[in-house]
Design a protein around this motif. Structure first.
Motif, PDB file in Angstrom:
ATOM      1  N   ARG A 213       0.815  -1.219   0.000  1.00 44.44           N
ATOM      2  CA  ARG A 213       0.000   0.000   0.000  1.00 44.44           C
ATOM      3  C   ARG A 213       0.844   1.262   0.000  1.00 44.44           C
ATOM      4  O   ARG A 213       0.381   2.342  -0.381  1.00 44.44           O
ATOM      5  N   GLU A 214       2.124   1.141   0.413  1.00 41.44           N
ATOM      6  CA  GLU A 214       3.009   2.310   0.379  1.00 41.44           C
ATOM      7  C   GLU A 214       3.217   2.834  -1.038  1.00 41.44           C
ATOM      8  O   GLU A 214       3.661   3.981  -1.217  1.00 41.44           O
ATOM      9  N   GLN A 215       2.891   2.008  -2.034  1.00 45.67           N
ATOM     10  CA  GLN A 215       3.018   2.469  -3.416  1.00 45.67           C
ATOM     11  C   GLN A 215       2.103   3.653  -3.716  1.00 45.67           C
ATOM     12  O   GLN A 215       2.368   4.444  -4.633  1.00 45.67           O
ATOM     13  N   LEU A 216       1.018   3.776  -2.938  1.00 42.20           N
ATOM     14  CA  LEU A 216       0.150   4.937  -3.116  1.00 42.20           C
ATOM     15  C   LEU A 216       0.927   6.234  -2.888  1.00 42.20           C
ATOM     16  O   LEU A 216       0.693   7.241  -3.561  1.00 42.20           O
ATOM     17  N   LEU A 217       1.847   6.218  -1.921  1.00 42.49           N
ATOM     18  CA  LEU A 217       2.645   7.404  -1.639  1.00 42.49           C
ATOM     19  C   LEU A 217       3.510   7.766  -2.841  1.00 42.49           C
ATOM     20  O   LEU A 217       3.619   8.943  -3.209  1.00 42.49           O
ATOM     21  N   GLY A 240      -2.107   5.147   8.856  1.00 41.64           N
ATOM     22  CA  GLY A 240      -0.708   5.529   8.714  1.00 41.64           C
ATOM     23  C   GLY A 240      -0.410   6.090   7.340  1.00 41.64           C
ATOM     24  O   GLY A 240       0.324   7.093   7.207  1.00 41.64           O
ATOM     25  N   ILE A 241      -0.958   5.488   6.299  1.00 41.18           N
ATOM     26  CA  ILE A 241      -0.762   5.974   4.940  1.00 41.18           C
ATOM     27  C   ILE A 241      -1.489   7.300   4.738  1.00 41.18           C
ATOM     28  O   ILE A 241      -0.989   8.213   4.075  1.00 41.18           O
ATOM     29  N   THR A 242      -2.684   7.430   5.343  1.00 40.25           N
ATOM     30  CA  THR A 242      -3.452   8.666   5.208  1.00 40.25           C
ATOM     31  C   THR A 242      -2.677   9.857   5.762  1.00 40.25           C
ATOM     32  O   THR A 242      -2.670  10.946   5.178  1.00 40.25           O
ATOM     33  N   LYS A 243      -2.026   9.675   6.906  1.00 42.19           N
ATOM     34  CA  LYS A 243      -1.245  10.768   7.490  1.00 42.19           C
ATOM     35  C   LYS A 243      -0.137  11.220   6.536  1.00 42.19           C
ATOM     36  O   LYS A 243       0.112  12.424   6.374  1.00 42.19           O
TER      37      LYS A 243
END
Length: 287
Positions: A213-217, A240-243
């Protein structure tokens, strides 16, 4: 003659708080269910209880399912005050789900439930287990509907960022857009076989982000967001990703906060009860 001094309103004893009125419970019947991908189950719910729901036009409208513990023998609607006072261990569990589709004529709603594990596994989840085992005629109580976002009608472009949990809201948002709308939807999935055919304007690109999911960043960091006038952003993923996405969108790209609908739909390693409680603590803060 005795005189008295009037007290100012601020000096008066505070009025006793009125007890909060219980939220109305809508009791709906399971009318059908369909496995629309290996890990996504769609339930059709309806009946007379449909009119009890607070129907709204937001594309991220959500309901809170009230799920009794298996074997409790409880049937909806529930007397939550009595259970809380006498048998708190029997209180139904609340789980939040986006309404994928409303059908006012048929008085039904559809909700999509992500199945994280296989039936019988510990990580299958309370709501997923209930959905997987539900049969036509079963009853389910719920509160709602809440919600606060729909695609801005005057937007010149749209950016939608989400994962499996946000997929119903994104799908509903895409369907509500003007046919001439332009933009990009970034949707993370763990497994390619869970991709869906989504109705969307021709000018809105669907980009599926598969794997970590870190690929979204990385995807968002690579976008040219220098011209954000008229941009409407929907961003709802794991906490965590949303932040980190908020930093990329607001601090780095400079998008005005009022142009962004952003919050976490869930948190890694947290069941919803703990996740909701932490929203009121620093760990749960997005802004």
């Amino acid at each position: 003659m005795q005189t008295t001094t009037a007290q100012s309103p601020s000096a008066e004893a505070p009025a006793a708080r009125r007890p909060r009125a219980p939220r109305p419970q809508a009791v709906l019947e399971v009318l059908g269910k369909t496995r629309i991908s290996p890990r996504l189950l769609r339930l059709t719910l309806g009946g007379e209880g449909f009119t009890t729901l607070h129907r709204n036009e937001q594309t991220d409208a959500y309901v809170k399912l009230l799920l009794p513990a298996p074997g409790s023998g409880l049937q909806p609607p529930y007397d939550l005050d009595a259970l809380r006072a006498e048998s708190p261990e029997l209180l139904p569990t609340r789980r939040t789900y986006t309404v994928r589709r409303w059908d006012d004529a048929a008085q039904t709603i559809e909700i999509d439930v992500v199945l994280h594990g296989e039936s019988g596994e510990d990580d299958h989840g309370v709501a997923a287990r209930w959905a997987d085992e539900a049969q036509p005629g079963d009853l389910i109580a719920m509160n709602g509907a809440g919600g606060g976002w729909s695609p801005a009608a005057d937007a010149t472009s749209h950016l939608l960022i989400g994962d499996h949990a946000a997929l119903p809201a994104i799908a509903a948002g895409l369907e509500a857009m003007d046919p001439d709308a332009r933009g990009l939807a970034l949707i993370h999935l763990d497994h390619e076989e869970d991709r869906l055919e989504l109705e969307h304007p021709e000018g809105v690109e669907l980009r599926w982000v598969l794997g970590a999911r870190e690929q979204l960043l990385d995807e968002v960091a690579a976008l040219d967001l220098s011209d954000h006038e008229g941009l409407d952003v929907f961003c709802h993923v794991e906490r965590g990703i949303t932040k980190q996405l908020r930093r990329l969108l607001v601090k780095d790209a400079g998008i005005p906060r009022e142009q962004i609908s952003i919050s976490a739909y869930w948190a890694l390693g947290r069941i919803e009860d703990q996740f909701q409680a932490e929203k009121r603590e620093p760990i749960g803060a997005i802004d």
